[in-house]
Design a protein around this motif. Sequence first.
Motif, mmCIF file in Angstrom:
data_model
loop_
_atom_site.group_PDB
_atom_site.id
_atom_site.type_symbol
_atom_site.label_atom_id
_atom_site.label_comp_id
_atom_site.label_asym_id
_atom_site.label_seq_id
_atom_site.Cartn_x
_atom_site.Cartn_y
_atom_site.Cartn_z
ATOM 1 N N LYS A 1 0.812 -1.218 0.000
ATOM 2 C CA LYS A 1 0.000 0.000 0.000
ATOM 3 C C LYS A 1 0.846 1.270 0.000
ATOM 4 C CE LYS A 1 -4.035 -2.042 2.283
ATOM 5 N NZ LYS A 1 -4.994 -1.913 3.412
ATOM 6 N N SER A 2 2.179 1.092 -0.100
ATOM 7 C CA SER A 2 3.116 2.232 -0.085
ATOM 8 C C SER A 2 2.909 3.097 1.152
ATOM 9 C CB SER A 2 2.955 3.082 -1.356
ATOM 10 O OG SER A 2 3.247 2.311 -2.499
ATOM 11 N N LYS A 3 2.767 2.431 2.311
ATOM 12 C CA LYS A 3 2.588 3.119 3.586
ATOM 13 C C LYS A 3 3.901 3.121 4.368
ATOM 14 C CE LYS A 3 -1.921 3.867 3.346
ATOM 15 N NZ LYS A 3 -2.519 5.215 3.381
ATOM 16 N N LYS A 4 3.980 4.011 5.349
ATOM 17 C CA LYS A 4 5.175 4.160 6.175
ATOM 18 C C LYS A 4 4.748 4.414 7.614
ATOM 19 C CE LYS A 4 9.413 6.980 6.289
ATOM 20 N NZ LYS A 4 10.121 8.134 5.670
ATOM 21 N N TYR A 5 5.270 3.609 8.543
ATOM 22 C CA TYR A 5 4.868 3.740 9.947
ATOM 23 C C TYR A 5 6.088 3.687 10.857
ATOM 24 C CZ TYR A 5 0.208 2.480 8.161
ATOM 25 O OH TYR A 5 -0.975 2.442 7.466
ATOM 26 N N PHE A 6 5.881 4.151 12.096
ATOM 27 C CA PHE A 6 6.888 3.976 13.129
ATOM 28 C C PHE A 6 6.937 2.504 13.551
ATOM 29 C CE2 PHE A 6 6.017 8.578 14.170
ATOM 30 C CZ PHE A 6 7.305 9.035 13.913
ATOM 31 N N PRO A 7 8.080 2.039 14.075
ATOM 32 C CA PRO A 7 8.163 0.655 14.548
ATOM 33 C C PRO A 7 7.058 0.268 15.521
ATOM 34 C CG PRO A 7 10.355 1.586 14.433
ATOM 35 C CD PRO A 7 9.405 2.708 14.112
ATOM 36 N N HIS A 8 6.753 1.147 16.487
ATOM 37 C CA HIS A 8 5.727 0.781 17.463
ATOM 38 C C HIS A 8 4.337 0.731 16.834
ATOM 39 C CE1 HIS A 8 4.942 5.177 17.741
ATOM 40 N NE2 HIS A 8 3.751 4.823 18.238
ATOM 41 N N GLU A 9 4.112 1.489 15.767
ATOM 42 C CA GLU A 9 2.804 1.472 15.112
ATOM 43 C C GLU A 9 2.546 0.124 14.439
ATOM 44 O OE1 GLU A 9 1.755 6.025 13.945
ATOM 45 O OE2 GLU A 9 3.385 5.116 12.781
ATOM 46 N N TYR A 10 3.589 -0.491 13.907
ATOM 47 C CA TYR A 10 3.433 -1.839 13.345
ATOM 48 C C TYR A 10 3.050 -2.839 14.446
ATOM 49 C CZ TYR A 10 5.352 -0.498 8.781
ATOM 50 O OH TYR A 10 5.544 0.068 7.542
ATOM 51 N N ILE A 11 3.660 -2.678 15.620
ATOM 52 C CA ILE A 11 3.325 -3.562 16.747
ATOM 53 C C ILE A 11 1.889 -3.324 17.198
ATOM 54 C CG2 ILE A 11 3.956 -4.293 19.072
ATOM 55 C CD1 ILE A 11 6.098 -4.885 16.957
ATOM 56 N N TYR A 12 1.480 -2.068 17.269
ATOM 57 C CA TYR A 12 0.095 -1.752 17.627
ATOM 58 C C TYR A 12 -0.879 -2.415 16.643
ATOM 59 C CZ TYR A 12 1.300 1.950 21.050
ATOM 60 O OH TYR A 12 1.751 2.662 22.143
ATOM 61 N N GLN A 13 -0.591 -2.335 15.356
ATOM 62 C CA GLN A 13 -1.452 -2.966 14.358
ATOM 63 C C GLN A 13 -1.542 -4.467 14.585
ATOM 64 O OE1 GLN A 13 -0.170 -1.844 10.347
ATOM 65 N NE2 GLN A 13 0.301 0.224 11.070
ATOM 66 N N LEU A 14 -0.413 -5.070 14.834
ATOM 67 C CA LEU A 14 -0.345 -6.510 15.063
ATOM 68 C C LEU A 14 -1.235 -6.936 16.228
ATOM 69 C CD1 LEU A 14 1.403 -8.884 13.847
ATOM 70 C CD2 LEU A 14 3.033 -8.447 15.693
ATOM 71 N N LEU A 15 -1.184 -6.171 17.309
ATOM 72 C CA LEU A 15 -1.948 -6.510 18.508
ATOM 73 C C LEU A 15 -3.433 -6.170 18.365
ATOM 74 C CD1 LEU A 15 0.629 -5.291 21.181
ATOM 75 C CD2 LEU A 15 0.056 -7.663 20.636
#
Length: 322
Positions: free
Chosen positions: A140-154
């Motif tokens: 999707k050509s998106k860019k996130y902070f490392p913690h935001e990826y973890i938040y999504q996962l949870l």
Amino acid sequence: MKDSITSFIDTYFLHFNALSLSEAAKAYKNHIQNNGKMMITLAGAMSTAELGKILAKMIRKNQVHIISCTGANLEEDVMNLIAHSHYKKILHYRSLTPFEEKEFLKQGFNRITDTCIPEKEALKKFQTSIFHIWNRAKQKSKKYFPHEYIYQLLLEHKLEPYDISPKDSWVLEAAKKNLPMVVPGWEDSTIGNIFTSFCIKKNFSSSIIKTGIEYMMYLAKWYQKESKTNKIGFFQIGGGISGDFPICVVPMLSQDLGLHNTPFWSYFCQISDSTTSYGSYSGAVPNEKITWGKLDKNTPKFIIESDATIVAPLIFAYVLNM
């Protein structure tokens, strides 16, 4: 309450490091009660030490408003959440031989002091799940902070069922509240190393991860907004980049950007087992930070020279009136 942790501290913590702990806890509580907000910084291996059990409660009770942590603390809380029953506890770790350490490696265990993290049940499961989250961002050509990826996962329940009670995970509680967070030096973590390997193999581009500079910009924006209506405190567990990175936002704003009305941090406490020595940041007394424009001469300042796994839960318990 009679026989509470709070009353025990008030009654018996009267001198030396015990008094510093008591005064720091009282000042933390007073800071929050007087319209203050608090940053907590996590160094060391606090997540593997299961500080999440009480830190999660602090987050639920709105006693923490932003967190700075190492990538290791971010990922190790999640690994504990999904694989705790597979961990090994090694009480005799001081007497382990190099041969025994090598055997742990062969068995897929990575040791942190008295605790061995199982690679298969913790790391591999985590790696497989977050790969899909990274891949989605790539598509999707998106860019996130490392913690935001973890938040999504949870928040998308990708790692369930959990191996401990969800209420004992500080990262999960932070995700539920979308708690502001900075993770400086994330690439130094195991998951950060894995992501780097994927970039080398051309699975991903590093452009899908927001950088440390972007974290500092994010923190600057947060501090400017929140300090207009709240005093901001700084509670530092250990030393290192998780503490040094965020505390610098104040002199950056006031000196480098020329925003001279930027308020200093309004409370400072550090738990450290680093003794004061030549050039040591972790062992530096709080007054040194005045010369760098981080703290003011009247800022309440505390340093507790002890083990954070003992001190932090006691202070948090006091703040929570336990």
